[in-house]
Design a protein around this motif. Structure first.
Motif, PDB file in Angstrom:
ATOM      1  N   LEU A 167       0.834  -1.145  -0.033  1.00 12.15           N
ATOM      2  CA  LEU A 167       0.136  -0.085  -0.066  1.00 12.15           C
ATOM      3  C   LEU A 167       0.916   1.285   0.070  1.00 12.15           C
ATOM      4  CD1 LEU A 167      -2.842  -1.117   2.589  1.00 12.15           C
ATOM      5  CD2 LEU A 167      -2.784  -1.053  -0.028  1.00 12.15           C
ATOM      6  N   ALA A 198      -8.823  -0.555  -0.184  1.00 13.51           N
ATOM      7  CA  ALA A 198      -7.283  -0.611  -0.249  1.00 13.51           C
ATOM      8  C   ALA A 198      -6.907   0.893   0.086  1.00 13.51           C
ATOM      9  CB  ALA A 198      -6.792  -1.177  -1.616  1.00 13.51           C
ATOM     10  N   LEU A 221      -3.925  -6.696  -3.895  1.00 15.36           N
ATOM     11  CA  LEU A 221      -4.064  -5.643  -4.803  1.00 15.36           C
ATOM     12  C   LEU A 221      -2.481  -5.635  -5.661  1.00 15.36           C
ATOM     13  CD1 LEU A 221      -5.072  -3.016  -5.800  1.00 15.36           C
ATOM     14  CD2 LEU A 221      -3.397  -1.725  -4.056  1.00 15.36           C
ATOM     15  N   LEU A 276     -12.456  -3.620  -4.559  1.00 16.21           N
ATOM     16  CA  LEU A 276     -11.187  -3.524  -3.691  1.00 16.21           C
ATOM     17  C   LEU A 276     -10.767  -2.471  -3.597  1.00 16.21           C
ATOM     18  CD1 LEU A 276      -8.899  -5.374  -2.265  1.00 16.21           C
ATOM     19  CD2 LEU A 276      -7.848  -5.413  -4.446  1.00 16.21           C
ATOM     20  N   VAL A 299      -5.062  -7.153   2.004  1.00 17.97           N
ATOM     21  CA  VAL A 299      -5.592  -6.224   0.926  1.00 17.97           C
ATOM     22  C   VAL A 299      -4.283  -5.809   0.071  1.00 17.97           C
ATOM     23  CG1 VAL A 299      -6.275  -3.814   0.600  1.00 17.97           C
ATOM     24  CG2 VAL A 299      -7.293  -5.377   2.476  1.00 17.97           C
ATOM     25  N   GLY A 300      -3.236  -5.592   0.610  1.00 15.79           N
ATOM     26  CA  GLY A 300      -2.160  -5.348  -0.181  1.00 15.79           C
ATOM     27  C   GLY A 300      -1.497  -6.488  -1.157  1.00 15.79           C
TER      28      GLY A 300
END
Ligand SMILES: [Zn+2]
Length: 466
Positions: A85, A440, A121, A436, A117-118
């Motif tokens: 992120l 994020a 992504l 998403l 989440v990182g």
């Protein structure tokens, strides 16, 4: 955030033939013109000329119209989803400054949710550029709740393979040994319960680790004899190690027993003759990260010499904060260009060699070449089909050069892992990207604020932008 395609682990029902004008196998079959790969279940059942493969599989489903380029899935040998992120920040820093200003400050705030989440992504970004296997070292200050299982969850959802480690160190941010060991253990358990990930012991760097931590790491290697470590990325590392321990990190790692495992060593930019000898003697594999070495002004790894001396070399993206993209095709191109410009030899690292490093070389570096890395009968069906009907690849004079110098993620038609598609039509199938992104962004703002980063995103997110 799952896609309508459902469970990423479902197996295809019918045999599948993938056809292309150029099949670049990275294996004994070499370059097959008007070729095809037959996939049965999760494995490759045949590789050869289209007519022969089709005759043996008359009822199979066919993908590909006989144009384009088919390659094995790319193997990225080094990265950090812990930076998922924090892209595009800190370009004026060299490695140690960058650690102080960007990566170090976020380490106490990397929760399992941020990891998940990182990794979703950035794993999706990798997959869109043809990566099917990624070796990751998640670096953070461990807390009471382990974070690294979030990476396993994300890769499972995306359908990608992971060789996953936790980058232990204990010279910055508080890291009691029991928390470090608990993080290794949690990651190991999560990987063992997954379909596509496996655990590797991780150590961030030798100079950032106490003798106690190095000893504990050697103990862990008895059960899992695979190590992921940064070695001689920058000159400062070598200097610090010599000042504090009287020798460079490679030599110290060898004496401590760290190099007796199957070692994946990231970077190896600053090697002297003794280091080369030690890496050869211990059969250490090098993860070469040309983009981050350039971005952080770390130097240029002597890849042609490594290859001449018989070292195993794979390519790595490195982290989203030091690359800063996760586009493997950029890494292929920069790997070739860096050697050309440094040696001033056009032949320093050719396109076929680069493709080899990105596929079978990476698989060897991870010790996974019996299963992945080339298009060979019996191996896992990890494939990338590049479309010829594109502005970049419409006139393929030489498929290797076209791939290394011309291709980008927009040309990636379909990516398969173990015979099932994970990218199709420019979309990752395991995640709903538009759904998403807001989440994020929210996490990225919180992370930047908590860590005190110099960030436009944080200022905008908190209403303090100028
Ligand atoms: Zn790294």
């Amino acid at each position: 955030m799952r896609s309508p395609q459902g469970d990423a682990r479902a197996e295809p029902a019918r045999p599948l033939l993938v056809r292309a004008r150029h099949v670049l196998t990275s294996g004994p079959a070499g370059h097959v013109r008007d070729g095809a790969v037959a996939v049965v279940g999760d494995r490759i059942a045949a590789v050869g000329p289209w007519a022969a493969v089709r005759a043996d599989h008359p009822d199979a489903e066919v993908v590909g119209d006989g144009t384009g380029i088919l390659t094995p899935g790319f193997v990225s040998c080094h990265g950090h989803f812990s930076e998922g992120l924090v892209t595009g920040i800190g370009e004026t820093h060299t490695l140690w400054e960058w650690f102080v200003h960007v990566v170090g400050p976020i380490e106490p705030f990397l929760t399992r949710e941020v990891a998940y989440v990182g990794a979703l992504l950035k794993g999706a970004e990798m997959a869109l550029s043809g990566v099917t296997t990624t070796a990751d070292m998640f670096c953070h200050a461990p807390g009471p709740e382990p974070s690294t299982p979030g990476v396993v969850d994300a890769l499972e959802q995306l359908g990608l393979r992971g060789d996953l480690s936790y980058g232990a160190q204990d010279d910055s941010n508080p890291r009691p040994l029991e928390l470090v060991l608990a993080e290794h253990e949690a990651l190991s358990a999560a990987a063992a319960a997954s379909a596509r990930s496996r655990f590797r012991v991780g150590l961030a760097t030798v100079p950032a680790s106490s003798d106690e931590l190095i000893g504990a790491t050697v103990t862990l290697l008895r059960d899992t004899p695979r190590l992921h470590v940064h070695l001689h990325e920058v000159r400062e590392e070598v200097t610090q190690s010599r000042m504090s321990r009287g020798m460079g990190s490679v030599e110290y790692a060898a004496r401590a027993g760290l190099l007796d495992a199957q070692v994946l060593a990231a970077h190896c930019v600053w090697l002297d003759d003794t280091d080369f000898g030690l890496l050869r003697a211990h059969d250490v594999a090098v993860a070469h990260n040309p983009v981050s070495n350039a971005l952080l002004a770390s130097g240029v790894a002597a890849v042609p010499r490594m290859l001449r001396e018989g070292l195993t070399v794979g390519l790595g993206l490195d982290g989203p904060a030091s690359n800063d993209s996760q586009d493997m095709l950029q890494t292929l191109k920069i790997a070739a260009l860096l050697q050309k410009v440094t040696t001033q030899q056009a032949t320093a690292l050719t396109a076929p060699r680069v493709l080899e490093l990105a596929t079978i070389g990476g698989a060897r570096a991870l010790g996974m070449d019996a299963e992945i890395g080339s298009l060979e009968v019996g191996k896992q069906a990890d494939l990338v089909l590049f479309a010829e009907a594109s502005v970049s690849l419409s006139n393929v004079h030489d498929p290797y050069q076209e791939l290394v110098y011309c291709a980008s993620p927009r040309d990636v038609h379909t990516v398969w892992v173990a015979g099932r598609p994970v990218v199709s039509g420019g979309r990752p199938l395991g995640v709903d990207v538009p759904a998403l992104l807001p989440h994020a962004r929210e996490l990225a703002i919180k992370l930047a604020v908590d860590a005190g980063l110099d960030s436009e995103l944080a200022r905008a997110g908190t209403g303090t932008d100028r």
